[in-house]
Design an enzyme around this catalytic site. Structure first.
Site, PDB file in Angstrom:
ATOM      1  N   LYS A 129       0.840  -1.210   0.000  1.00  0.00           N
ATOM      2  CA  LYS A 129       0.000   0.000   0.000  1.00  0.00           C
ATOM      3  C   LYS A 129       0.870   1.254   0.000  1.00  0.00           C
ATOM      4  O   LYS A 129       1.491   1.592   1.007  1.00  0.00           O
ATOM      5  CB  LYS A 129      -0.904   0.054   1.235  1.00  0.00           C
ATOM      6  CG  LYS A 129      -1.933   1.172   1.103  1.00  0.00           C
ATOM      7  CD  LYS A 129      -2.431   1.705   2.414  1.00  0.00           C
ATOM      8  CE  LYS A 129      -1.823   3.024   2.795  1.00  0.00           C
ATOM      9  NZ  LYS A 129      -2.033   4.142   1.879  1.00  0.00           N
ATOM     10  N   GLY A 165       6.998   5.725   7.652  1.00  0.00           N
ATOM     11  CA  GLY A 165       6.099   6.872   7.775  1.00  0.00           C
ATOM     12  C   GLY A 165       6.313   7.565   9.104  1.00  0.00           C
ATOM     13  O   GLY A 165       7.375   7.434   9.724  1.00  0.00           O
ATOM     14  N   GLY A 173       3.264   4.897  13.115  1.00  0.00           N
ATOM     15  CA  GLY A 173       4.047   3.720  13.495  1.00  0.00           C
ATOM     16  C   GLY A 173       3.569   3.140  14.819  1.00  0.00           C
ATOM     17  O   GLY A 173       3.461   1.923  14.985  1.00  0.00           O
ATOM     18  N   GLU A 192      10.169   2.222  10.037  1.00  0.00           N
ATOM     19  CA  GLU A 192      11.108   3.296   9.665  1.00  0.00           C
ATOM     20  C   GLU A 192      10.353   4.598   9.852  1.00  0.00           C
ATOM     21  O   GLU A 192       9.486   4.936   9.050  1.00  0.00           O
ATOM     22  CB  GLU A 192      11.544   3.137   8.204  1.00  0.00           C
ATOM     23  CG  GLU A 192      12.313   1.867   7.903  1.00  0.00           C
ATOM     24  CD  GLU A 192      13.712   1.885   8.481  1.00  0.00           C
ATOM     25  OE1 GLU A 192      14.208   2.966   8.851  1.00  0.00           O
ATOM     26  OE2 GLU A 192      14.306   0.802   8.599  1.00  0.00           O
ATOM     27  N   CYS A 216      13.315  11.929   5.689  1.00  0.00           N
ATOM     28  CA  CYS A 216      13.270  11.490   7.092  1.00  0.00           C
ATOM     29  C   CYS A 216      14.573  11.781   7.816  1.00  0.00           C
ATOM     30  O   CYS A 216      14.575  12.116   8.986  1.00  0.00           O
ATOM     31  CB  CYS A 216      12.963  10.001   7.142  1.00  0.00           C
ATOM     32  SG  CYS A 216      14.061   9.041   6.092  1.00  0.00           S
TER      33      CYS A 216
END
Ligand code: NAD
Length: 493
Positions: A178, A231, A236, A253, A287
């Site tokens: 997804k 994300g 998370g 992550e 990130c």
């Protein structure tokens, strides 16, 4: 106009609800494509297909690693043949400059090639032990986990998928993927490539739709054995809770607020350029972005003056024209970043440059934000504490090495960090003190398929890339062989 559908059990299909939504080009706000809006029922279909492919037809899982590796090399070659198209799709969909999108596609192709090779490498261990019952020979084998759910963000649409799909598939798993609803075009194209290459039915499944329904349904599905997610930290945490039902293996992550520590003995121009790469690459939607510059007081004035000059010279525009920076991914993300900028000003940080939306010329309707530098920052400010995920950097100063380390670690995140100094002993000492998973000395951001990627603290669990990235998608089984069969004599006294 492109109509993006789900790919389940080897078929392109509408969502069960039949609903579609528009996706947008962030450079001008125009509609780019139509995307299926899926729900739990679509996840059920995809998971059932993946389960059949893993436990019943077993074609992908049982393929010997030589053949599976060659198959993945063929996928990589097919991606290579579509390199320009894939890069174009990420640029118009996400807003990154075309040259950056091209680099991402190259990295994604290399990632598939890397795992195609790695799956053929020797693995596991052999142990000769004498355990009390007699002599034993013990060895380990690695097996695929089963049905893996993979959920990705929008900032590297193709690449974040590749970091998960390449090792998951190399290991022989069946996947339900997804991508973020903000950017689905390159993922849809990749699944077309999977189809053209003849991936076995059900081994690769794509479900499009919102995270709160589709993502959550994947994370909580009892037939999904593993969920890996890239994300935000908040999502998370929600995935960890959803995954608890059947004790899924998880890989997370998550976000970051990474320190870039700069000592006065470093080369000024080099440190400025790497700091720019650290925070303005991909519009700061990275990130691992070096979003907190922590600089030695005596070097501060010269550094900030030069950084501001260079930031003001950054070109902003349509990603396809290869500016230094494109738009942010969406109007929502732009407003979020502008909100943080207002907060920084309200909390007393000194705005050195940028700080506003950019609307010149053809950028009038796009979601552009000027590169922004805040000086005079303190650790209690919201802009220093929270991940902004845009082209906004904060500057703090230090006098001693201890102070620099304390400032660097004063965060709940632990994804990345860097140190700049010409004193190599100090560089090694400081980098070992920074509580983060990915660190750099005298550079910022280079990433390799060969080396593990992941965070400490609230930046995540597990590692992607490298050998660790493959092992995340494998179960490890211990097999013990008795070398002295017969009566042990355990019950004789
Ligand atoms: P996000 O957390 O909003 O969404 C990520 C994905 O999760 C999307 O596909 C989304 O649809 C889905 N999702 C949303 N809610 C969900 C739920 N309740 N259950 C399951 N799935 C759900 O993040 P984003 O805005 O797409 O991406 C930005 C974030 O990603 C930043 O925090 C950034 O630091 C992080 N990121 C981390 C890494 C890393 O390697 N650590 C890499 C890239 C991005």
């Amino acid at each position: 106009m492109k109509v993006c559908k789900n790919y389940i059990d080897g078929q392109w299909m509408e969502s069960v609800s039949g609903q579609y939504t528009d996706t947008y080009n962030p450079a001008n706000g125009t509609v780019l494509a139509k995307m299926a809006v899926s729900g739990e029922e679509d996840v059920d279909l995809a998971v059932a297909a993946a389960k059949r492919s893993f436990y019943e037809t077993r074609e992908w899982r049982d393929m010997d690693s030589q053949t599976r590796g060659d198959f993945i090399l063929n996928l990589a070659d097919r991606m290579d043949a579509c390199r320009d198209e894939l890069a174009y799709l990420d640029a118009v969909d996400m807003g990154k400059p075309l040259r950056e999108a091209e680099g991402d596609v190259d990295d994604a192709i290399h990632c598939f090639r890397y795992y195609a090779g790695l799956i053929k490498a020797p693995y596991g261990g052999v142990y000769d032990v004498n355990e009390g019952f007699g002599k034993m020979h013990s060895y380990t084998v690695h097996e695929p986990v089963g049905v893996c759910g993979l959920i990705t963000p929008w900032n590297y649409p193709l690449l974040m998928g590749a970091w998960k799909m390449a090792p998951a598939l190399a290991a022989g798993n069946s996947i339900v993927f997804k991508p973020s609803s903000n950017c689905v075009l390159s993922s849809v194209r990749l699944f077309e490539i999977f189809e053209e290459a003849g991936m076995p039915k059900g081994s690769v499944n794509l479900v499009l739709g919102p995270g709160s329904t589709v993502g959550n349904a994947i994370a909580s599905h009892p037939d999904v054995s593993m969920v890996t997610f890239t994300g935000s930290t908040a999502v998370g945490q929600s995935i960890m809770r959803s995954a608890a039902g059947n004790v899924k293996k998880i890989g997370l992550e998550l976000g970051g607020k990474s320190p870039n520590v700069i000592f006065a003995d470093t080369d000024l121009e080099g440190a400025v350029e790497w700091a720019m790469i650290g925070i303005f690459l991909n519009q700061g939607e990275v990130c691992s972005a070096g979003s907190r510059i922590i600089i030695e007081e005596s070097f501060h004035d010269a550094f900030v003056e030069r950084l501001a000059q260079r930031a003001n010279a950054i070109t902003i525009g349509d990603p396809l024209e290869n500016p230094d920076m494109g738009p942010l991914v969406s109007e929502e993300q732009m407003n979020k970043v502008l909100g943080y900028i207002r907060k920084g000003i309200d909390e007393g940080a000194k705005l050195v440059c940028g700080g506003e939306r950019y609307t010149e010329g053809a950028c009038a309707n796009g979601y552009f934000v000027r590169p922004t530098i805040f000086d005079g920052c303190t650790s209690d400010m919201t802009i220093v504490r929270e991940e902004i995920f845009g082209p906004v950097v904060t500057i703090q100063t230090f006098r001693t090495e201890e102070e620099a380390i304390a400032l660097a670690n004063d965060t709940e995140y632990g994804l990345a960090g860097a140190v700049f100094t010409s004193d190599l002993t100090r560089a090694m000492r400081v980098i070992r003190e920074i509580r983060a998973g990915i660190t750099w000395i005298n550079c910022y951001n280079p990433t390799f398929n060969e080396a593990p990627w992941g965070g400490y603290k609230k930046s995540g669990i597990g590692r992607e890339l490298g050998i660790h990235g493959l092992e995340e998608y494998q179960e490890i089984k211990q097999i013990n062989i008795n070398l002295t069969p017969g009566v042990v004599g355990w019950y004789e006294h």
